[in-house]
Write a protein that holds these residues in place. Structure first.
Motif, PDB file in Angstrom:
ATOM      1  N   LYS A   1       0.808  -1.222   0.000  1.00  0.00           N
ATOM      2  CA  LYS A   1       0.000   0.000   0.000  1.00  0.00           C
ATOM      3  C   LYS A   1       0.844   1.275   0.000  1.00  0.00           C
ATOM      4  O   LYS A   1       0.478   2.291   0.585  1.00  0.00           O
ATOM      5  CB  LYS A   1      -0.964   0.004   1.189  1.00  0.00           C
ATOM      6  N   TYR A   2       2.018   1.196  -0.648  1.00  0.00           N
ATOM      7  CA  TYR A   2       2.803   2.395  -0.900  1.00  0.00           C
ATOM      8  C   TYR A   2       2.379   2.993  -2.237  1.00  0.00           C
ATOM      9  O   TYR A   2       1.980   2.284  -3.170  1.00  0.00           O
ATOM     10  CB  TYR A   2       4.298   2.073  -0.990  1.00  0.00           C
ATOM     11  N   ARG A   3       2.480   4.284  -2.331  1.00  0.00           N
ATOM     12  CA  ARG A   3       2.455   4.915  -3.645  1.00  0.00           C
ATOM     13  C   ARG A   3       3.886   4.960  -4.164  1.00  0.00           C
ATOM     14  O   ARG A   3       4.831   4.866  -3.385  1.00  0.00           O
ATOM     15  CB  ARG A   3       1.876   6.327  -3.549  1.00  0.00           C
ATOM     16  N   TYR A   4       4.042   5.094  -5.454  1.00  0.00           N
ATOM     17  CA  TYR A   4       5.395   5.123  -6.011  1.00  0.00           C
ATOM     18  C   TYR A   4       5.489   6.154  -7.126  1.00  0.00           C
ATOM     19  O   TYR A   4       4.507   6.477  -7.804  1.00  0.00           O
ATOM     20  CB  TYR A   4       5.815   3.738  -6.529  1.00  0.00           C
ATOM     21  N   LEU A   5       6.695   6.679  -7.277  1.00  0.00           N
ATOM     22  CA  LEU A   5       7.016   7.624  -8.353  1.00  0.00           C
ATOM     23  C   LEU A   5       8.434   7.289  -8.788  1.00  0.00           C
ATOM     24  O   LEU A   5       9.383   7.492  -8.024  1.00  0.00           O
ATOM     25  CB  LEU A   5       6.912   9.065  -7.850  1.00  0.00           C
ATOM     26  N   VAL A   6       8.567   6.759  -9.992  1.00  0.00           N
ATOM     27  CA  VAL A   6       9.852   6.202 -10.422  1.00  0.00           C
ATOM     28  C   VAL A   6      10.136   6.574 -11.866  1.00  0.00           C
ATOM     29  O   VAL A   6       9.250   6.973 -12.620  1.00  0.00           O
ATOM     30  CB  VAL A   6       9.862   4.660 -10.282  1.00  0.00           C
ATOM     31  N   VAL A   7      11.404   6.421 -12.254  1.00  0.00           N
ATOM     32  CA  VAL A   7      11.771   6.525 -13.658  1.00  0.00           C
ATOM     33  C   VAL A   7      11.461   5.198 -14.331  1.00  0.00           C
ATOM     34  O   VAL A   7      11.830   4.137 -13.822  1.00  0.00           O
ATOM     35  CB  VAL A   7      13.272   6.845 -13.819  1.00  0.00           C
ATOM     36  N   ARG A   8      10.760   5.240 -15.434  1.00  0.00           N
ATOM     37  CA  ARG A   8      10.424   4.000 -16.142  1.00  0.00           C
ATOM     38  C   ARG A   8      11.673   3.359 -16.727  1.00  0.00           C
ATOM     39  O   ARG A   8      12.532   4.034 -17.284  1.00  0.00           O
ATOM     40  CB  ARG A   8       9.429   4.300 -17.277  1.00  0.00           C
ATOM     41  N   ARG A   9      11.771   2.060 -16.573  1.00  0.00           N
ATOM     42  CA  ARG A   9      12.882   1.298 -17.150  1.00  0.00           C
ATOM     43  C   ARG A   9      12.499   0.880 -18.569  1.00  0.00           C
ATOM     44  O   ARG A   9      11.493   0.199 -18.782  1.00  0.00           O
ATOM     45  CB  ARG A   9      13.164   0.046 -16.306  1.00  0.00           C
ATOM     46  N   GLY A  10      13.333   1.268 -19.532  1.00  0.00           N
ATOM     47  CA  GLY A  10      13.072   0.875 -20.918  1.00  0.00           C
ATOM     48  C   GLY A  10      11.830   1.555 -21.478  1.00  0.00           C
ATOM     49  O   GLY A  10      11.430   2.643 -21.060  1.00  0.00           O
ATOM     50  N   GLY A  11      11.203   0.885 -22.427  1.00  0.00           N
ATOM     51  CA  GLY A  11      10.001   1.431 -23.049  1.00  0.00           C
ATOM     52  C   GLY A  11      10.315   2.374 -24.190  1.00  0.00           C
ATOM     53  O   GLY A  11      11.466   2.761 -24.426  1.00  0.00           O
ATOM     54  N   VAL A  12       9.284   2.745 -24.914  1.00  0.00           N
ATOM     55  CA  VAL A  12       9.411   3.625 -26.075  1.00  0.00           C
ATOM     56  C   VAL A  12       9.275   5.077 -25.633  1.00  0.00           C
ATOM     57  O   VAL A  12       8.382   5.417 -24.851  1.00  0.00           O
ATOM     58  CB  VAL A  12       8.338   3.285 -27.133  1.00  0.00           C
ATOM     59  N   ARG A  13      10.148   5.908 -26.137  1.00  0.00           N
ATOM     60  CA  ARG A  13      10.060   7.336 -25.830  1.00  0.00           C
ATOM     61  C   ARG A  13       8.975   7.984 -26.673  1.00  0.00           C
ATOM     62  O   ARG A  13       8.891   7.745 -27.874  1.00  0.00           O
ATOM     63  CB  ARG A  13      11.391   8.033 -26.104  1.00  0.00           C
TER      64      ARG A  13
END
Length: 443
Positions: A165-177
């Motif tokens: 039950k944490y919220r999170y704010l992260v840099v996405r790993r990989g993926g399309v820009r």
């Protein structure tokens, strides 16, 4: 805090240079340096209790709400091989000391910059699995926001955050820009740079994807792509030229290995190339090497300066999300303070418990410094600790001796007058400008 160094150097400083013993009414002249080591051992026995108490006191002192949790890792190197320390391992040293074993320090911080928890890991530990170890049992309030960079933001860690039950704010790993300037809104960084933010709801409706565009970052990444593409093409050209020489390398298998190695050093830019190695009828000898370059869409080459944040906080504005994520840069200043201002590196201890104690003492010193700096910031004094320490070093304890008519001598010991910059610091901290008072002795 006052003289960051090894425990041995601290012992020498306490005995020969510092007036700390006089201010605290403690005689350090007869202190054995082994007592400092035993003090370190005692602190380590109560590490969790001490950290919880110090953090709770800091939060209460400054009335900070526990809503944001920052997490990151750093490492420091050993002088010597530290063969008695199982955690001392060779790994990716952030000081480029590949010749030395290292140990890793993980920190969980509140958004106010105070350390909630610290832990020492092996020098070769990977970032991802450490988050659950650090947050387990931390008892952060339900809904606390965990901020972490891409190295730690694995799918397993995000699943862990959701489960607990944490919220999170992260840099996405990989993926399309992606980035659509027509859908973006501007925000200002602390340095005055304008960023463009594009907020987008994920396909499953469970996350917000925040695409961020920085013009300065775009310039840097464009130059990087050009540089690595140039090096990659030069490597291919060298192999192609070798095919034209009588003694040049023509073996298909060896050339394929060389191309593979070239791919590994291209920082991902080899994906933009279609390389063709043409063999002869036997299939063992290369006849020609050609290539074509077509930039892959959604990469650094086509979308320089773009990165993506992901979060399960759905009701915040794009500006609030980015400004909150930018607090992660505070960890970088924390690590700089630990390493440069507070003596985290290098580690001279060869035993594991003593090395862990050195790192923990450094963390405790940081907590004290953070209290002082946060108090000073409230009155507009924003100097780093190194600058503050230089200001504090000006004042000294001195003894003036005078002969009396009766043949006896009077000794007056007092602090020198505080310079204006120092007096301002004392006033902000509620400290008398002549610490230690005045002492008289007639002999």
């Amino acid at each position: 805090m006052a003289a960051p160094a090894s425990e041995l150097a601290t012992w020498e400083w306490l005995k020969s240079q510092s007036a700390l013993g006089e201010l605290l009414d403690v005689d350090f002249t007869g202190l054995s340096h082994n007592r400092l080591y035993r003090a370190s051992d005692a602190l380590m026995q109560h590490r969790d209790t001490i950290e919880a108490h110090v953090f709770g006191a800091a939060i209460s002192l400054f009335a900070v709400q526990e809503t944001v949790t920052l997490y990151d890792l750093t490492n420091t190197y050993f002088e010597g091989q530290a063969e008695l320390n199982d955690k001392a391992q060779h790994g990716h040293s952030k000081e480029k000391r590949t010749d030395c074993p290292i140990v890793t320090l993980g920190l969980v911080l509140d958004g106010s910059g105070f350390v909630r928890r610290s832990k020492t890991f092996e020098g070769n530990v990977t970032e991802g699995p450490t988050l659950q170890v650090m947050l387990d049992g931390l008892k952060a309030p339900i809904g606390a926001l965990v901020i972490m960079d891409a190295g730690i933001a694995t799918e397993a860690n995000i699943d862990f955050a959701v489960k607990n039950k944490y919220r999170y704010l992260v840099v996405r790993r990989g993926g399309v820009r992606e980035f659509d300037a027509t859908q973006a809104e501007p925000t200002q960084t602390a340095g005055g740079e304008t960023l463009q933010l594009q907020k987008k709801l994920s396909a499953d409706g469970q996350e917000i994807e925040l695409y961020c565009y920085s013009k300065g970052r775009a310039t840097k990444e464009t130059a990087m792509v050009e540089r690595f593409c140039k090096v990659f093409e030069a490597g291919l050209q060298k192999m192609a030229d070798g095919l034209k020489k009588p003694r040049g390398e023509k073996n298909m298998k060896k050339l394929l290995v060389r191309i593979g190695r070239l791919n590994q050093t291209s920082r991902g830019n080899s994906q933009h190339y279609t390389v063709t190695l043409t063999p002869d009828e036997s299939g063992e000898t290369a006849m020609a090497l050609t290539w074509e370059k077509t930039f892959v869409d959604g990469t650094m080459a086509t979308h320089p300066g773009v990165y993506c944040l992901r979060t399960n906080v759905l009701d915040w504005s794009a500006d609030k999300l980015w400004q909150t994520y930018s607090t992660l840069t505070d960890i970088e200043s924390v690590f700089r303070s630990l390493k440069g201002e507070l003596g985290l590196r290098p580690v001279f201890h060869q035993k594991e418990n003593r090395a862990d104690g050195h790192l923990f003492i450094t963390v405790l010193a940081y907590q004290c410094v953070q209290v002082i700096r946060k108090t000073l910031k409230e009155v507009g004094i924003k100097d780093c600790w190194e600058t503050l320490r230089k200001t504090l070093l000006i004042q000294q304890r001195v003894t003036t001796s005078m002969n009396r008519p009766d043949g006896r001598t009077i000794h007056i010991r007092k602090s020198t007058r505080a310079e204006p910059a120092l007096a301002r610091i004392y006033q902000a901290l509620g400290i008398h400008s002549a610490p230690g008072g005045t002492r008289k002795l007639i002999v």
